[in-house]
Motif scaffolding. Structure first.
Motif, PDB file in Angstrom:
ATOM      1  N   ARG A 125      52.846  -5.628  25.162  1.00  0.00           N
ATOM      2  CA  ARG A 125      53.785  -5.275  24.098  1.00  0.00           C
ATOM      3  C   ARG A 125      53.342  -5.984  22.828  1.00  0.00           C
ATOM      4  N   PRO A 160      53.390  -6.902  18.702  1.00  0.00           N
ATOM      5  CA  PRO A 160      54.395  -7.006  17.639  1.00  0.00           C
ATOM      6  C   PRO A 160      54.309  -5.805  16.704  1.00  0.00           C
ATOM      7  N   LEU A 161      55.399  -5.538  16.007  1.00  0.00           N
ATOM      8  CA  LEU A 161      55.428  -4.421  15.063  1.00  0.00           C
ATOM      9  C   LEU A 161      54.326  -4.574  14.023  1.00  0.00           C
ATOM     10  N   LYS A 162      54.166  -5.778  13.517  1.00  0.00           N
ATOM     11  CA  LYS A 162      53.102  -6.076  12.547  1.00  0.00           C
ATOM     12  C   LYS A 162      52.372  -7.318  13.029  1.00  0.00           C
ATOM     13  N   ASP A 187      61.118   0.841  22.601  1.00  0.00           N
ATOM     14  CA  ASP A 187      60.711   1.831  21.593  1.00  0.00           C
ATOM     15  C   ASP A 187      61.817   2.834  21.277  1.00  0.00           C
ATOM     16  N   PHE A 226      67.952   1.066  20.558  1.00  0.00           N
ATOM     17  CA  PHE A 226      66.600   0.589  20.273  1.00  0.00           C
ATOM     18  C   PHE A 226      65.863   1.705  19.527  1.00  0.00           C
ATOM     19  N   PRO A 227      64.808   1.397  18.783  1.00  0.00           N
ATOM     20  CA  PRO A 227      64.295   0.062  18.525  1.00  0.00           C
ATOM     21  C   PRO A 227      65.272  -0.730  17.654  1.00  0.00           C
ATOM     22  N   ASP A 228      65.177  -2.035  17.782  1.00  0.00           N
ATOM     23  CA  ASP A 228      66.084  -2.918  17.074  1.00  0.00           C
ATOM     24  C   ASP A 228      65.267  -3.998  16.355  1.00  0.00           C
ATOM     25  N   VAL A 229      65.618  -4.240  15.099  1.00  0.00           N
ATOM     26  CA  VAL A 229      64.845  -5.193  14.293  1.00  0.00           C
ATOM     27  C   VAL A 229      64.804  -6.572  14.934  1.00  0.00           C
ATOM     28  N   GLU A 230      65.968  -7.046  15.419  1.00  0.00           N
ATOM     29  CA  GLU A 230      66.014  -8.399  15.984  1.00  0.00           C
ATOM     30  C   GLU A 230      65.222  -8.482  17.288  1.00  0.00           C
ATOM     31  N   GLU A 267      62.612  -6.638  17.992  1.00  0.00           N
ATOM     32  CA  GLU A 267      61.199  -6.610  17.582  1.00  0.00           C
ATOM     33  C   GLU A 267      60.776  -7.968  17.020  1.00  0.00           C
ATOM     34  N   ARG A 268      61.730  -8.593  16.329  1.00  0.00           N
ATOM     35  CA  ARG A 268      61.407  -9.891  15.720  1.00  0.00           C
ATOM     36  C   ARG A 268      61.192 -10.960  16.795  1.00  0.00           C
ATOM     37  N   GLY A 327      57.831 -10.408  17.946  1.00  0.00           N
ATOM     38  CA  GLY A 327      56.925 -10.863  16.892  1.00  0.00           C
ATOM     39  C   GLY A 327      56.797 -12.380  16.872  1.00  0.00           C
ATOM     40  N   ARG A 328      57.942 -13.078  16.969  1.00  0.00           N
ATOM     41  CA  ARG A 328      57.923 -14.553  16.950  1.00  0.00           C
ATOM     42  C   ARG A 328      57.209 -15.094  18.182  1.00  0.00           C
TER      43      ARG A 328
END
Lengths: 151, 164
Positions: free
Chosen positions: B13, B15-17, B37, B45-49, B51-52, B55-56
Motif C-alpha cells: 500500500r 502513500p498517496l504522494k 480505495d 473511503f477513500p478518506d484523507v485521514e 491516507e494520511r 503516508g505518515r
C-alpha cells in the motif's frame, strides 16, 4: 466514480496540508525524543520555555495541530533549532531556498549535468560496442526495491 | 513473502504522494486495498485521514504506539493477549477502523483483516484467530516478527504511548 476521489484536487490538497502539519510535528518530536533519551529532556521543560502547560504540549504530539508559523518559530526557538526552508519544484527537481535557486539545481547547471551524462553515455556505448570487449554478460541495471531488500 | 506478493495475495500500500524512499512498509490484502480505495464502501473511503496515516507510517513520520490496553488513541497498538497481533488504528472515517495484522519484519506491517471499530467490540479473540489463520495460509512456515520494545518493531519517529 468515488475511487477517483484520490485524484480530486481538493482531496489531494487536504492530504498534502495534513502531511505538512505532520512533518512539523514529527520533526519536533524527533528532536524531543532524541534529547529525552540522551539528556532526560522533558515536555515539561518545553512547555515552560513556551509559557504553556505540559498537557497542551503533550496533546500536540498526539494529534494533528494546525500550528501558526509563529508557533513553529517559537517551538524551534525553545528547542534551540534553526529551521532550513527549501522547496523542490516537482516538475524539474530544482530546489528553491529563501535566497534563490540552489546553485546545483539552476536550469543551466542541470542542463550542463545532462550534457555530461550524455557524453558519458556515448563513451559507455562506444566501449560496449568495442570489438575488444569480452563476451561477459552485461550486468543488469535493475535494482531490487527497498522492500525486496528488507524482506 | 515473495510468493504472496508475486501472487498478489498481498500488495504494498503506497502513500498517496510518496515522499522519497519509504522508511516503513504497509502490506495489505487486496480486500483492504479495495476498502481503502473506496471500492468496497464508497462514500466512506477513500478518506484523507486514513491516507494520511498510511503516508505518515510509510514516510517514517511520527506514529504513536501502544503495547497495552490504553485510553490513549495510538496509531498502532498491540492486541493484548493475542500472539503478535497488532492493529493499525484508523480513527477516521467514523466510527473508526482497525486493520488487524502482524509484523513480518521490523518496519514491515502486514494488514490482513479490516474491522469497523464497533463490530470488533467483544470479538477480539475470534478476530485475532482469523488473523493468525490468514497469516499461516499466506505465509506458511513464517513466524511473525517479535520484540520486547517498540523500537524492535519500527524505526523512524514514534511515540511510545506507554511511557510516562
Amino acid at each position: 466514480m468515488t475511487t477517483n476521489r484520490k485524484t480530486d484536487p481538493k482531496f489531494v490538497r487536504a492530504y498534502e496540508r495534513g502531511m505538512l502539519r505532520s512533518a512539523f510535528v514529527s520533526l519536533f518530536w524527533g528532536v524531543i525524543a532524541e534529547r529525552k533519551k540522551r539528556e532526560g529532556y522533558t515536555l515539561q521543560a518545553l512547555a515552560q520555555s513556551l509559557g504553556t502547560n505540559k498537557a497542551e504540549v503533550s496533546r500536540w504530539f498526539n494529534g494533528n495541530p494546525n500550528w501558526t508559523l509563529n508557533t513553529v518559530a517559537s517551538i524551534a526557538n525553545a528547542l534551540n533549532l534553526d529551521l532550513r526552508i527549501e522547496a523542490v519544484e516537482r516538475s524539474t527537481g530544482r530546489i528553491f531556498t529563501p535566497s534563490g535557486v540552489h546553485p546545483s539545481t539552476t536550469l543551466e547547471s542541470m542542463q550542463k549535468g545532462a550534457e555530461i551524462a550524455t557524453t558519458e553515455e556515448n563513451l559507455t556505448s562506444q566501449i560496449l560496442k568495442s570489438p575488444y570487449r569480452s563476451n561477459e554478460k552485461q550486468a543488469t541495471t535493475e535494482q531490487p526495491t527497498e522492500f525486496a531488500k528488507a524482506a | 513473502m515473495q510468493q504472496a506478493l508475486g501472487g498478489e495475495r498481498l500488495v504494498l500500500r503506497k502513500p498517496l504522494k510518496p515522499l522519497g524512499d519509504q522508511k516503513r512498509h504497509l502490506l495489505v490484502t487486496p480486500r483492504i486495498n479495495a476498502l481503502l480505495d473506496g471500492r468496497v464502501l464508497p462514500g466512506l473511503f477513500p478518506d484523507v485521514e486514513a491516507e494520511r496515516l498510511v503516508g505518515r507510517f510509510s514516510a517514517g513520520y511520527l506514529v504513536t504506539v501502544s503495547r497495552r490496553i490504553t485510553k490513549k488513541k495510538p496509531d498502532v497498538e498491540q492486541i493484548v493477549g493475542a500472539n503478535e497481533v497488532w492493529a493499525m488504528c484508523l480513527r477516521k472515517p467514523r466510527p473508526g477502523w482497525r486493520l488487524l495484522g502482524r509484523w513480518h519484519d521490523k518496519n514491515v506491517f502486514v494488514a490482513l483483516r479490516p474491522w469497523e471499530k464497533h463490530d470488533l467490540a467483544g470479538k477480539y479473540p475470534q478476530a485475532c484467530q482469523e488473523v493468525i489463520a490468514d497469516w499461516e495460509g499466506l505465509l506458511p512456515g513464517e513466524q511473525p516478527h517479535t520484540g520486547t520494545e517498540v523500537s524492535d518493531y519500527l524505526s523512524g519517529v514514534y511515540r511510545d504511548d506507554d511511557e510516562p
